[in-house]
Design a protein around this motif. Structure first.
Motif, PDB file in Angstrom:
ATOM      1  N   TRP A 128      -1.048   2.171  -1.452  1.00 36.70           N
ATOM      2  CA  TRP A 128      -2.228   3.122  -1.341  1.00 36.70           C
ATOM      3  C   TRP A 128      -2.037   4.474  -2.109  1.00 36.70           C
ATOM      4  CZ3 TRP A 128      -6.780   2.978   0.845  1.00 36.70           C
ATOM      5  CH2 TRP A 128      -7.563   3.996   1.110  1.00 36.70           C
TER       6      TRP A 128
ATOM      7  N   ALA B  26      -8.364  -0.478  -3.192  1.00 39.93           N
ATOM      8  CA  ALA B  26      -8.002  -0.661  -1.596  1.00 39.93           C
ATOM      9  C   ALA B  26      -8.234  -2.134  -1.196  1.00 39.93           C
ATOM     10  CB  ALA B  26      -8.691   0.270  -0.896  1.00 39.93           C
TER      11      ALA B  26
ATOM     12  N   LEU C  56       3.203  -0.644   1.714  1.00 38.92           N
ATOM     13  CA  LEU C  56       1.651  -0.600   1.883  1.00 38.92           C
ATOM     14  C   LEU C  56       1.394   1.000   1.578  1.00 38.92           C
ATOM     15  CD1 LEU C  56      -0.854  -2.027   2.535  1.00 38.92           C
ATOM     16  CD2 LEU C  56      -0.690  -1.146   4.973  1.00 38.92           C
ATOM     17  N   GLY C  57       1.865   1.790   2.107  1.00 36.12           N
ATOM     18  CA  GLY C  57       1.708   3.324   1.795  1.00 36.12           C
ATOM     19  C   GLY C  57       1.955   3.560   0.230  1.00 36.12           C
TER      20      GLY C  57
ATOM     21  N   LEU D 211      -5.019  -4.003  -1.186  1.00 36.37           N
ATOM     22  CA  LEU D 211      -3.918  -4.064  -0.194  1.00 36.37           C
ATOM     23  C   LEU D 211      -3.550  -5.130   0.508  1.00 36.37           C
ATOM     24  CD1 LEU D 211      -4.944  -0.421   0.952  1.00 36.37           C
ATOM     25  CD2 LEU D 211      -2.937  -1.088  -0.589  1.00 36.37           C
TER      26      LEU D 211
END
Length: 79
Positions: free
Chosen positions: A74, A29, A70-71, A32
């Motif tokens: 993730w 994370a 971004l999703g 990101l």
């Protein structure tokens, strides 16, 4: 100039992508923000490296493509 800077940035981001396998999945994370950097450099390139183009000033929070990338990063743990 801006195109040289974008080239250097892309090199650093490529190194980070190659090294992300060394980062434990639960710690990825912290990588990101690289998704935003990649998106910004892509937009800069589309605008012919004009850092003063007003379209570049639109906040990424309003750009659905950024949210999608971004999703995906993730969920997969890969940027």
């Amino acid at each position: 100039n801006s195109s040289t800077l974008a080239y250097i940035i892309r090199g650093h981001l490529a190194e980070a992508r190659n090294a992300q396998g060394d980062v434990p999945k639960e710690s990825r994370a912290c990588l990101l923000p690289a998704v935003g950097a990649i998106h910004y450099v892509d937009r800069l390139e589309q605008l012919n490296f004009d850092v003063f183009d007003e379209r570049l000033m639109v906040p990424m929070k309003n750009d659905w493509r950024h949210h999608l990338k971004l999703g995906r990063a993730w969920i997969t743990g890969v940027f």
